[in-house]
Design an enzyme around this catalytic site. Structure first.
Site, PDB file in Angstrom:
ATOM      1  N   ASP A  94     -31.585 -40.219  -2.924  1.00 38.44           N
ATOM      2  CA  ASP A  94     -32.169 -38.988  -2.381  1.00 38.44           C
ATOM      3  C   ASP A  94     -32.868 -39.277  -1.059  1.00 38.44           C
ATOM      4  OD1 ASP A  94     -34.083 -40.521  -3.859  1.00 38.44           O
ATOM      5  OD2 ASP A  94     -35.492 -38.856  -3.659  1.00 38.44           O
ATOM      6  N   GLU A  95     -33.016 -38.249  -0.263  1.00 34.48           N
ATOM      7  CA  GLU A  95     -33.803 -38.246   0.963  1.00 34.48           C
ATOM      8  C   GLU A  95     -33.497 -39.419   1.889  1.00 34.48           C
ATOM      9  OE1 GLU A  95     -37.784 -35.758  -0.037  1.00 34.48           O
ATOM     10  OE2 GLU A  95     -37.821 -37.832  -0.702  1.00 34.48           O
ATOM     11  N   VAL A  96     -32.219 -39.721   2.061  1.00 34.79           N
ATOM     12  CA  VAL A  96     -31.817 -40.699   3.078  1.00 34.79           C
ATOM     13  C   VAL A  96     -31.887 -39.998   4.437  1.00 34.79           C
ATOM     14  CG1 VAL A  96     -29.955 -42.163   3.919  1.00 34.79           C
ATOM     15  CG2 VAL A  96     -30.341 -41.913   1.454  1.00 34.79           C
ATOM     16  N   ASP A 121     -28.713 -34.932  -3.329  1.00 34.61           N
ATOM     17  CA  ASP A 121     -28.609 -35.131  -1.882  1.00 34.61           C
ATOM     18  C   ASP A 121     -27.325 -35.819  -1.469  1.00 34.61           C
ATOM     19  OD1 ASP A 121     -31.221 -35.298  -3.138  1.00 34.61           O
ATOM     20  OD2 ASP A 121     -32.090 -35.474  -1.136  1.00 34.61           O
ATOM     21  N   HIS A 137     -35.939 -44.857   0.204  1.00 32.12           N
ATOM     22  CA  HIS A 137     -37.113 -45.139  -0.632  1.00 32.12           C
ATOM     23  C   HIS A 137     -37.182 -46.619  -1.044  1.00 32.12           C
ATOM     24  CE1 HIS A 137     -38.373 -40.929  -1.109  1.00 32.12           C
ATOM     25  NE2 HIS A 137     -37.088 -40.635  -1.167  1.00 32.12           N
TER      26      HIS A 137
END
Length: 583
Positions: A333-335, A384, A262
């Site tokens: 998060d969300e790598v 995550d 992000h």
């Protein structure tokens, strides 16, 4: 004179019996939100509040503005309840003139675990007294007192005793100010409303791939090039104002600079340290597993580039200076592996036997020690970093004494996984606490909506319980939020590791124009459950009796300038029980 209907003698007898319960059922006669833990009011009565009413308190830099604020509110609000409290109001007793505030320790810092308890006594005759161990507990008691005052002329409940304290020490709201910008006044109004609901953590998700609105002295180019423009930035003075307002309302401001994922907005200033920036998030023919981002807005910091750490360390140093808060949220998060894999440096690393999880470990190991060296004694990551199926780190990289994990997937199950591994948890389950859910999708050029009579076979979307493009559909109603038990399924020892919870408003489809209605009064539901629980003294869920109380509180919030959305038609308030699902 009698301004309100007297309670019957039989009711008085019932009240007398119930005064010994920790939470008296007569409490419904006057509304305080969130519901206090202990409330005794054996003979519901109200006295006039003197026009010269004053609050006597010790002088303290954060308390004194709060005292003045509450004094102004109490004397000017004149709230007219939708349902008038059934209390005995006479002029036989003199008006209440004074509230005396006594605090044991004026120097206790605003930090996680600080004592927020208070005791409030309002006698029929004489001064009212508010005692608290800390300034922050006194602020909670001042809020309660303000809700015990109503009408014109002003009335105040008397002959009552409240002893109150929160169940959970972390009670927060997360707001994403990257995808869409919110003005300083919007953030301040949110903090003010949080304080009114006895919430104490404003989790500020400041940056993301979409924009970098925070002006940092050491890295000014990040905001100059990565924000939506000079009118959509937060200056050092803005941050200082927000933090100070937080202190004056007993609300900690917890910053989050999400990384290494992000971070596409960083590429505007430093393209060399960001992989896959400005690429289409899911190229044609690409499997979901190979996507470049989980939604439009690509870009991840490159863990293999030394320049990455020069910039991130400057950012982290400035954050530590701007935010005097012991917690720091480091994101993670969300790598997604696809974004890193397009970079030649990463490709060489992988061809030599490295893994994408090792890339994340390199990044964590290069930033976490630096963060903790900056007096951030607790570092929060999204779940995550430990639980993701594809990119995650070995637990050895996440010391349990300094790392807290915030849940957002898979409901109580992920909370269980985190605490059973020995980590402290902040709960933000998207199944209960995500306020953006249920508003459909935001991606354009989506042919799935063009279905006039049923969806494609086997692919429900608009019909047959389809999610309409909202991955976390349906909309989370206040009752859904109120009924969530954040320690569900945990042992007593595991439950001790749950610090509390946060609702989250991600801003793909929200900005200042809908802010209040998206957050309130649904967040009030969480506020009560984390303060005093969602069950009565018998252990039964109390959502039924909470409905009218929340309705009334919503109207009072609107009266105070908070644009909270309606809970029900007004008719339901004036016809108690007629809007229930069952009698």
């Amino acid at each position: 004179m009698i301004l309100n209907k007297r309670v019957s003698s039989s009711s008085l007898f019932t009240i007398f019996i119930l005064q010994y319960l920790s939470i008296s059922t007569i409490y419904s006669q006057i509304n305080v939100w969130p519901k206090p833990r202990e409330f005794s009011w054996p003979y519901p009565q109200a006295n006039l509040l003197s026009p010269s009413f004053k609050i006597i308190s010790p002088n303290q830099k954060h308390l004194s503005p709060a005292i003045q604020r509450y004094l102004n509110l109490i004397l000017s609000e004149h709230y007219n309840p939708i349902i008038q409290p059934t209390v005995n109001t006479t002029t036989s007793y003199p008006p209440l003139e004074i509230l005396t505030v006594t605090i044991t320790d004026l120097n206790s810092p605003l930090q996680h675990g600080v004592d927020e308890s208070y005791v409030l006594t309002i006698p029929t005759v004489g001064s009212a007294n508010l005692t608290a161990p800390t300034v922050w507990g006194a602020m909670r008691g001042l809020e309660t007192f303000s809700q015990l005052v109503w009408g014109n002329p002003l009335l105040v409940g008397t002959g009552l005793y409240i002893s109150d304290r929160p169940i959970f020490g972390h009670r927060g709201v997360m707001l994403d100010t990257s995808r869409n910008y919110y003005g300083v006044e919007d953030i301040i109004r949110t903090i003010e409303a949080m304080s009114a609901n006895k919430l104490n953590v404003f989790h500020w998700h400041i940056t993301d791939s979409h924009s970098f609105p925070l002006v940092l002295p050491s890295e000014p180019e990040l905001a100059r090039k990565g924000s939506y423009g000079p009118k959509m930035q937060y200056s050092v003075a803005d941050v200082q104002k927000i933090v100070e307002i937080g202190f004056q309302h007993g609300v900690r401001v917890l910053p989050e600079i999400d990384m290494p994922g992000h971070t596409g907005s960083w590429a505007e200033a430093y393209p060399e340290i960001v992989t896959c920036a400005d690429m289409f998030w899911q190229p044609a023919g690409t499997a979901w597993e190979d996507r470049l981002a989980s939604e439009p807005g690509t870009g991840q910091l490159n863990p293999l580039n030394p320049k990455t750490y020069e910039v991130t360390h400057n950012v982290l140093k400035d954050i530590a200076t701007l935010f005097p808060e012991g917690f720091y949220h480091a994101g993670a998060d969300e790598v997604v592996s696809g974004c890193w894999k397009v970079d030649p440096m990463v490709q060489n690393f992988l061809s030599d036997g490295g893994t994408v999880s090792q890339l994340l470990e390199i990044f964590i190991n290069s930033t976490l020690p630096y963060i903790t060296s900056l007096n951030h004694t607790n570092v929060v990551y999204w779940e995550d970093v430990l639980l993701d199926q594809s990119v995650k780190v070995d637990p050895s990289f996440l010391p349990k004494d300094s790392v807290i994990l915030q849940t957002w997937n898979n409901g109580p199950n992920n909370t269980k996984l985190i605490v059973s591994a020995g980590y402290r948890a902040i709960v933000s389950s998207s199944d209960f606490y995500y306020l953006d859910c249920g508003h459909g999708g935001f991606v354009g050029n989506d042919s799935r909506y063009d279905k006039q009579n049923g969806d494609d076979s086997g692919s429900p979307f608009n019909y047959n319980n389809g999610n309409g493009g909202s991955w976390c559909s349906p909309f989370k109603t206040w009752q859904r939020i109120y009924d969530y038990d954040i320690t569900y399924g945990l042992t007593k020892d595991e439950a001790k590791l749950v610090l509390g919870g946060e609702v989250a408003l991600w801003s793909e489809q929200a900005d200042h124009s809908v802010l209040d209605a998206r957050i309130w009064p649904r967040t009030s539901a969480m506020a009560e459950t984390l303060w005093s629980g969602n069950r009565d003294e018998t252990g039964k869920k109390r959502y039924a009796e909470a409905t009218n109380r929340l309705n009334e509180w919503r109207y009072r919030m609107v009266d105070r300038g908070i644009g909270a959305e309606p809970v029900q038609p007004l008719w339901c308030m004036t016809h108690p029980g007629m809007c229930d699902m069952a009698q």
